[in-house]
Design a protein around this motif. Sequence first.
Motif, PDB file in Angstrom:
ATOM      1  N   ARG A  25      40.946  17.976 -24.825  1.00  0.00           N
ATOM      2  CA  ARG A  25      41.385  16.821 -25.610  1.00  0.00           C
ATOM      3  C   ARG A  25      42.886  16.585 -25.440  1.00  0.00           C
ATOM      4  O   ARG A  25      43.341  15.432 -25.417  1.00  0.00           O
ATOM      5  N   SER A  29      44.422  13.156 -23.847  1.00  0.00           N
ATOM      6  CA  SER A  29      45.403  12.393 -24.615  1.00  0.00           C
ATOM      7  C   SER A  29      46.650  12.068 -23.799  1.00  0.00           C
ATOM      8  O   SER A  29      47.392  11.143 -24.143  1.00  0.00           O
ATOM      9  N   ARG A  34      43.475   6.984 -21.458  1.00  0.00           N
ATOM     10  CA  ARG A  34      42.765   7.887 -22.369  1.00  0.00           C
ATOM     11  C   ARG A  34      41.743   7.138 -23.212  1.00  0.00           C
ATOM     12  O   ARG A  34      41.946   5.985 -23.603  1.00  0.00           O
ATOM     13  N   LEU A  35      40.662   7.858 -23.524  1.00  0.00           N
ATOM     14  CA  LEU A  35      39.610   7.303 -24.372  1.00  0.00           C
ATOM     15  C   LEU A  35      39.896   7.516 -25.851  1.00  0.00           C
ATOM     16  O   LEU A  35      39.236   6.915 -26.706  1.00  0.00           O
ATOM     17  N   PHE A  36      40.841   8.382 -26.166  1.00  0.00           N
ATOM     18  CA  PHE A  36      41.238   8.655 -27.547  1.00  0.00           C
ATOM     19  C   PHE A  36      42.593   9.337 -27.491  1.00  0.00           C
ATOM     20  O   PHE A  36      43.053   9.750 -26.411  1.00  0.00           O
ATOM     21  N   THR A  78      33.773  12.728 -27.286  1.00  0.00           N
ATOM     22  CA  THR A  78      34.755  12.583 -28.356  1.00  0.00           C
ATOM     23  C   THR A  78      34.908  11.119 -28.736  1.00  0.00           C
ATOM     24  O   THR A  78      34.887  10.766 -29.921  1.00  0.00           O
ATOM     25  N   ARG A  79      35.061  10.257 -27.737  1.00  0.00           N
ATOM     26  CA  ARG A  79      35.204   8.820 -28.006  1.00  0.00           C
ATOM     27  C   ARG A  79      33.954   8.270 -28.694  1.00  0.00           C
ATOM     28  O   ARG A  79      34.040   7.537 -29.692  1.00  0.00           O
ATOM     29  N   ASP A  82      33.723   9.736 -32.310  1.00  0.00           N
ATOM     30  CA  ASP A  82      34.756   9.112 -33.131  1.00  0.00           C
ATOM     31  C   ASP A  82      34.283   7.743 -33.608  1.00  0.00           C
ATOM     32  O   ASP A  82      34.349   7.411 -34.803  1.00  0.00           O
ATOM     33  N   GLN A  83      33.839   6.942 -32.661  1.00  0.00           N
ATOM     34  CA  GLN A  83      33.429   5.574 -32.966  1.00  0.00           C
ATOM     35  C   GLN A  83      32.225   5.551 -33.899  1.00  0.00           C
ATOM     36  O   GLN A  83      32.169   4.754 -34.855  1.00  0.00           O
ATOM     37  N   TYR A 261      32.213   3.523 -20.708  1.00  0.00           N
ATOM     38  CA  TYR A 261      33.651   3.732 -20.858  1.00  0.00           C
ATOM     39  C   TYR A 261      34.380   3.745 -19.515  1.00  0.00           C
ATOM     40  O   TYR A 261      35.548   4.114 -19.445  1.00  0.00           O
TER      41      TYR A 261
END
Length: 290
Positions: A25, A29, A34-36, A78-79, A82-83, A261
């Motif tokens: 992660r 980042s 980045r996706l998050f 993770t993305r 999160d969503q 994504y």
Amino acid sequence: MASQPDLPEQLTGVGATALGVALLRAQESRRADRLFDDPYAQHFLDAVDPAASPWAAASASTEQGFLHLVAEQVAVRTRFLDQTLLEAAQAGCGQVVVLACGVDTRSYRLDWPAGTQIFDVDFADVLAFRNAVLAQRGAAVPGNRISVATDLREDWPHAVTEAGLDPRQPTAWLAEGLLYALPPAAADLLLDRITATSAPGSILALDHAEDSELLRAARGELSAELVDLWQGGPTDDLTTWLTRYGWRPTVRDIAEVAARYQRPTPAAFDPERDGTGRGWLATAHLPQQL
């Protein structure tokens, strides 16, 4: 200068994969695409003596080995998760439970709707380690976060409700990186307990993955004790398994979500590579009772 928190026992064996996730992660980042953004992930790696964990000692590069195989999977899941959790909270799930949270920082880094309560569930020493690291780095403790120290092999629903969860209200549940590490009976018990503690309208978000020759070999190169990380999880496919407990699931192949994504299929789950398995991301809704 404040002393570094001791690495808890639950983060030195198989449970130390939480640090591997933190490493990936942190790397994600730093990407321009980045996706998050997890601004806290690197703190956990900086707090650990590399001699105490193969993850903390891992190279910053993910060009080969286990980290390379799962890097895109961790980024994509993770993305996606999160969503899913944010959408669930925005849709009326005012309670979010992160099971076996490890060093997860969603309660810190996501923009939750006002009034949302986040229950971070793990062993007491894991929570103490995470909270101490973040405090030393000046991270403000969110007012909506509640740490619940318990063991998922014990009566954890009692601990969560004692901490303030209202089982009469819809809850968003997260089981990330958990199912495949459980034997079938333990996976069934986990879902049974989640279901029994969920009001209609609750949402469950999770990931699952098959083990493979490729993953086993890569884990063995990193640490012999990680070879048996995969315990299989539920014996049924996710759709059948979740439906049997009364949930209405939507199950997606990890490759499908990655493409959404604009990311490549994660290496460990690429059918064009020899020795790979399959990976999934799933959401499930508990319908209103008739």
